[in-house]
Design an enzyme around this catalytic site. Structure first.
Site, PDB file in Angstrom:
ATOM      1  N   PRO A   1       1.351  -0.551   0.557  1.00 56.94           N
ATOM      2  CA  PRO A   1       0.181   0.171   0.052  1.00 56.94           C
ATOM      3  C   PRO A   1       0.376   0.677  -1.387  1.00 56.94           C
ATOM      4  O   PRO A   1       0.483   1.875  -1.646  1.00 56.94           O
ATOM      5  CB  PRO A   1       0.027   1.316   1.050  1.00 56.94           C
ATOM      6  CG  PRO A   1       1.417   1.571   1.532  1.00 56.94           C
ATOM      7  CD  PRO A   1       2.086   0.225   1.556  1.00 56.94           C
ATOM      8  N   CYS A   2       0.429  -0.254  -2.317  1.00 60.42           N
ATOM      9  CA  CYS A   2       0.661   0.077  -3.737  1.00 60.42           C
ATOM     10  C   CYS A   2      -0.409   1.005  -4.290  1.00 60.42           C
ATOM     11  O   CYS A   2      -0.145   1.725  -5.262  1.00 60.42           O
ATOM     12  CB  CYS A   2       0.689  -1.191  -4.573  1.00 60.42           C
ATOM     13  SG  CYS A   2       2.046  -2.284  -4.154  1.00 60.42           S
ATOM     14  N   HIS A   3      -1.584   0.995  -3.689  1.00 65.21           N
ATOM     15  CA  HIS A   3      -2.656   1.854  -4.188  1.00 65.21           C
ATOM     16  C   HIS A   3      -2.316   3.332  -4.050  1.00 65.21           C
ATOM     17  O   HIS A   3      -2.937   4.174  -4.681  1.00 65.21           O
ATOM     18  CB  HIS A   3      -3.979   1.526  -3.490  1.00 65.21           C
ATOM     19  CG  HIS A   3      -3.969   1.801  -2.019  1.00 65.21           C
ATOM     20  ND1 HIS A   3      -3.358   0.957  -1.115  1.00 65.21           N
ATOM     21  CD2 HIS A   3      -4.486   2.820  -1.306  1.00 65.21           C
ATOM     22  CE1 HIS A   3      -3.508   1.449   0.108  1.00 65.21           C
ATOM     23  NE2 HIS A   3      -4.188   2.586   0.019  1.00 65.21           N
TER      24      HIS A   3
END
Length: 102
Positions: A55-57
């Site tokens: 989940p890079c966001h």
């Protein structure tokens, strides 16, 4: 340590960020015991799609600012209940996460 090994350590931490929370590049570097490598954490986020799905966001800069030119990041964070300040930044006092167990 090879760059790819560092990246995978970063991805392990990012994979533990809970929904509705965010952390920073610098915080991840500190969690890994490499406080001088926050830019390398940013590089790892840039290349994440080549290595794994994480989940890079949920990773933002130290002021709570989003990644430039990645409009989907705001949408994904809003879907998780993240609220933005008037200046468009995330309120890190409310949404910041740091894993003490690294």
């Amino acid at each position: 340590m090879k760059k790819e090994d560092f990246y995978f350590r970063v991805y392990e931490v990012v994979g533990r960020i809970p929904k509705g929370r965010v952390t920073t590049y610098g915080a991840i570097a500190r969690m890994l015991g490499e406080p001088q490598r926050s830019r390398m954490v940013g590089q790892a986020m840039h290349y994440a799609s080549f290595y794994t799905e994480v989940p890079c966001h949920r990773v933002v800069n130290s002021q709570g600012r989003l990644v430039p030119h990645w409009d989907q990041q705001r949408t994904l964070l809003k879907m998780e209940g993240i609220h933005f300040k008037e200046n468009g930044f995330i309120d890190l006092k409310v949404h910041f996460w740091e894993d003490a167990g690294v």
